[in-house]
Motif scaffolding. Sequence first.
Motif, PDB file in Angstrom:
ATOM      1  N   MET A   1     -30.395 -17.533  65.115  1.00 11.29           N
ATOM      2  CA  MET A   1     -29.864 -17.323  63.767  1.00 11.29           C
ATOM      3  C   MET A   1     -29.745 -15.830  63.471  1.00 11.29           C
ATOM      4  N   LYS A   2     -28.889 -15.508  62.515  1.00 13.40           N
ATOM      5  CA  LYS A   2     -28.765 -14.136  62.024  1.00 13.40           C
ATOM      6  C   LYS A   2     -29.516 -14.038  60.696  1.00 13.40           C
ATOM      7  N   ILE A   3     -30.519 -13.179  60.668  1.00 13.10           N
ATOM      8  CA  ILE A   3     -31.395 -13.099  59.499  1.00 13.10           C
ATOM      9  C   ILE A   3     -31.514 -11.658  59.038  1.00 13.10           C
ATOM     10  N   ILE A   4     -31.424 -11.458  57.731  1.00 19.68           N
ATOM     11  CA  ILE A   4     -31.582 -10.130  57.138  1.00 19.68           C
ATOM     12  C   ILE A   4     -32.911 -10.099  56.402  1.00 19.68           C
ATOM     13  N   VAL A   5     -33.706  -9.073  56.683  1.00 20.85           N
ATOM     14  CA  VAL A   5     -35.014  -8.920  56.040  1.00 20.85           C
ATOM     15  C   VAL A   5     -34.999  -7.663  55.188  1.00 20.85           C
ATOM     16  N   PHE A   6     -35.222  -7.821  53.887  1.00 22.42           N
ATOM     17  CA  PHE A   6     -35.305  -6.691  52.959  1.00 22.42           C
ATOM     18  C   PHE A   6     -36.778  -6.351  52.723  1.00 22.42           C
ATOM     19  N   GLY A   7     -37.154  -5.111  53.015  1.00 19.09           N
ATOM     20  CA  GLY A   7     -38.523  -4.675  52.784  1.00 19.09           C
ATOM     21  C   GLY A   7     -39.326  -4.649  54.071  1.00 19.09           C
ATOM     22  N   LEU A   8     -39.750  -3.454  54.483  1.00 21.46           N
ATOM     23  CA  LEU A   8     -40.490  -3.304  55.727  1.00 21.46           C
ATOM     24  C   LEU A   8     -41.926  -2.843  55.485  1.00 21.46           C
ATOM     25  N   PHE A  11     -45.877  -7.116  55.878  1.00 19.48           N
ATOM     26  CA  PHE A  11     -45.360  -8.468  56.049  1.00 19.48           C
ATOM     27  C   PHE A  11     -43.929  -8.454  56.568  1.00 19.48           C
ATOM     28  N   GLY A  12     -43.054  -7.661  55.940  1.00 15.46           N
ATOM     29  CA  GLY A  12     -41.661  -7.616  56.349  1.00 15.46           C
ATOM     30  C   GLY A  12     -41.485  -7.145  57.781  1.00 15.46           C
ATOM     31  N   THR A  13     -42.247  -6.135  58.183  1.00 10.78           N
ATOM     32  CA  THR A  13     -42.162  -5.619  59.544  1.00 10.78           C
ATOM     33  C   THR A  13     -42.620  -6.668  60.553  1.00 10.78           C
ATOM     34  N   ALA A  14     -43.759  -7.293  60.270  1.00  8.45           N
ATOM     35  CA  ALA A  14     -44.271  -8.327  61.173  1.00  8.45           C
ATOM     36  C   ALA A  14     -43.277  -9.482  61.291  1.00  8.45           C
ATOM     37  N   LEU A  15     -42.656  -9.847  60.170  1.00  8.58           N
ATOM     38  CA  LEU A  15     -41.692 -10.940  60.166  1.00  8.58           C
ATOM     39  C   LEU A  15     -40.457 -10.576  60.987  1.00  8.58           C
ATOM     40  N   ALA A  16     -39.924  -9.376  60.785  1.00  9.66           N
ATOM     41  CA  ALA A  16     -38.731  -8.935  61.513  1.00  9.66           C
ATOM     42  C   ALA A  16     -38.970  -8.937  63.015  1.00  9.66           C
ATOM     43  N   LEU A  17     -40.118  -8.446  63.434  1.00 11.20           N
ATOM     44  CA  LEU A  17     -40.440  -8.393  64.860  1.00 11.20           C
ATOM     45  C   LEU A  17     -40.663  -9.792  65.430  1.00 11.20           C
ATOM     46  N   SER A  18     -41.348 -10.639  64.667  1.00 14.91           N
ATOM     47  CA  SER A  18     -41.601 -12.001  65.123  1.00 14.91           C
ATOM     48  C   SER A  18     -40.312 -12.797  65.252  1.00 14.91           C
ATOM     49  N   LEU A  19     -39.417 -12.648  64.280  1.00 14.76           N
ATOM     50  CA  LEU A  19     -38.133 -13.347  64.336  1.00 14.76           C
ATOM     51  C   LEU A  19     -37.306 -12.885  65.532  1.00 14.76           C
ATOM     52  N   THR A  20     -37.362 -11.589  65.820  1.00 17.55           N
ATOM     53  CA  THR A  20     -36.644 -11.053  66.978  1.00 17.55           C
ATOM     54  C   THR A  20     -37.206 -11.610  68.272  1.00 17.55           C
ATOM     55  N   LYS A  42     -36.565  -1.995  68.119  1.00 12.02           N
ATOM     56  CA  LYS A  42     -37.203  -3.260  68.462  1.00 12.02           C
ATOM     57  C   LYS A  42     -36.454  -4.474  67.928  1.00 12.02           C
ATOM     58  N   ILE A  43     -35.463  -4.233  67.058  1.00 12.35           N
ATOM     59  CA  ILE A  43     -34.687  -5.329  66.484  1.00 12.35           C
ATOM     60  C   ILE A  43     -33.206  -5.041  66.661  1.00 12.35           C
ATOM     61  N   SER A  44     -32.358  -5.954  66.226  1.00  8.01           N
ATOM     62  CA  SER A  44     -30.916  -5.791  66.421  1.00  8.01           C
ATOM     63  C   SER A  44     -30.356  -4.596  65.669  1.00  8.01           C
ATOM     64  N   HIS A  45     -30.734  -4.434  64.399  1.00  7.26           N
ATOM     65  CA  HIS A  45     -30.161  -3.359  63.590  1.00  7.26           C
ATOM     66  C   HIS A  45     -31.072  -3.063  62.413  1.00  7.26           C
ATOM     67  N   ALA A  46     -31.128  -1.809  62.003  1.00 10.63           N
ATOM     68  CA  ALA A  46     -31.947  -1.412  60.857  1.00 10.63           C
ATOM     69  C   ALA A  46     -31.122  -0.495  59.963  1.00 10.63           C
ATOM     70  N   ILE A  47     -31.209  -0.720  58.655  1.00 11.96           N
ATOM     71  CA  ILE A  47     -30.412   0.039  57.687  1.00 11.96           C
ATOM     72  C   ILE A  47     -31.337   0.662  56.646  1.00 11.96           C
ATOM     73  N   CYS A  48     -31.153   1.958  56.414  1.00 12.97           N
ATOM     74  CA  CYS A  48     -31.899   2.640  55.361  1.00 12.97           C
ATOM     75  C   CYS A  48     -31.049   2.655  54.106  1.00 12.97           C
ATOM     76  N   MET A  49     -31.484   1.937  53.070  1.00 12.02           N
ATOM     77  CA  MET A  49     -30.727   1.881  51.818  1.00 12.02           C
ATOM     78  C   MET A  49     -31.618   1.398  50.689  1.00 12.02           C
ATOM     79  N   ASP A  50     -31.202   1.692  49.484  1.00 13.57           N
ATOM     80  CA  ASP A  50     -31.888   1.217  48.281  1.00 13.57           C
ATOM     81  C   ASP A  50     -31.301  -0.137  47.917  1.00 13.57           C
ATOM     82  N   SER A  51     -32.078  -1.185  48.114  1.00 12.70           N
ATOM     83  CA  SER A  51     -31.559  -2.544  47.896  1.00 12.70           C
ATOM     84  C   SER A  51     -31.345  -2.880  46.427  1.00 12.70           C
TER      85      SER A  51
END
Length: 238
Positions: A1-8, A11-20, A42-51
């Motif tokens: 699946m393609k998943i977007i995670v907001f907030g690193l 919890f967010g970091t662990a989730l992003a890495l686990s999903l990858t 370590k993941i497909s793509h990372a974006i620096c932005m104010d959500s």
Amino acid sequence: MKIIVFGLGNFGTALALSLTETGNEVIAIDKQMDKINLVKDKISHAICMDSTNELAYDAVPLNDADKVVVAIGENEGAAIITTAIIKKLSTVKIISRALSPIHDTVLEAMGIHSIIHPEQDSADRLTKQINFKSTLENYQLDNNFTISEVRAKKEFYGKTLRELDSIDTYSLTLITIIREREKKNLIGKKTIVKETIGRTNPDTVVLDNDILVVYGNNKDIENYCMGEEEYDLRNKNI
């Protein structure tokens, strides 16, 4: 699946890495560049932005995602605004972290039905892992029955489920098998992911390091985990 995670955060970091690691294509988003730098390789793509800035979402492929997780944990207002913007701009399924009972109420009013509480969930998961010392993950159905991930015993390696059918039963039902394989992500990097093999059949061979997903009585799961030399596997019953 393609998943977007907001907030690193943690919890967010662990989730992003686990999903990858489990074979998903993950885009992680955070406004702090130091957090982006920690995961960008370590993941497909990372974006620096104010959500919380709606104008910044032109660079975010919301409509191509299968799910979006709002994992922001430091700022309740930012988490709510981010969730609202995502809901306004797309129809993607949103999983949002709640930081307080009021946050829960706001998310429910916004029509968000998948609400998570990482601290509580982690405590529950840890309790189950302690109770089932040799299992990897658990989903407790009630006080007596659980779906668990357990390591295949060494004596199962290289044998088909048909061959294992003659071994004494553990009274557990085999649901599927989780197996490691090599996969390339969007940027061509090779990673080892764990995936289920789907429905098993009598000719399915148990390989080294396979993880068995089983269903059964808690005591039977504990019996299986007591020691590799004490119990053996049976076809669809472990």
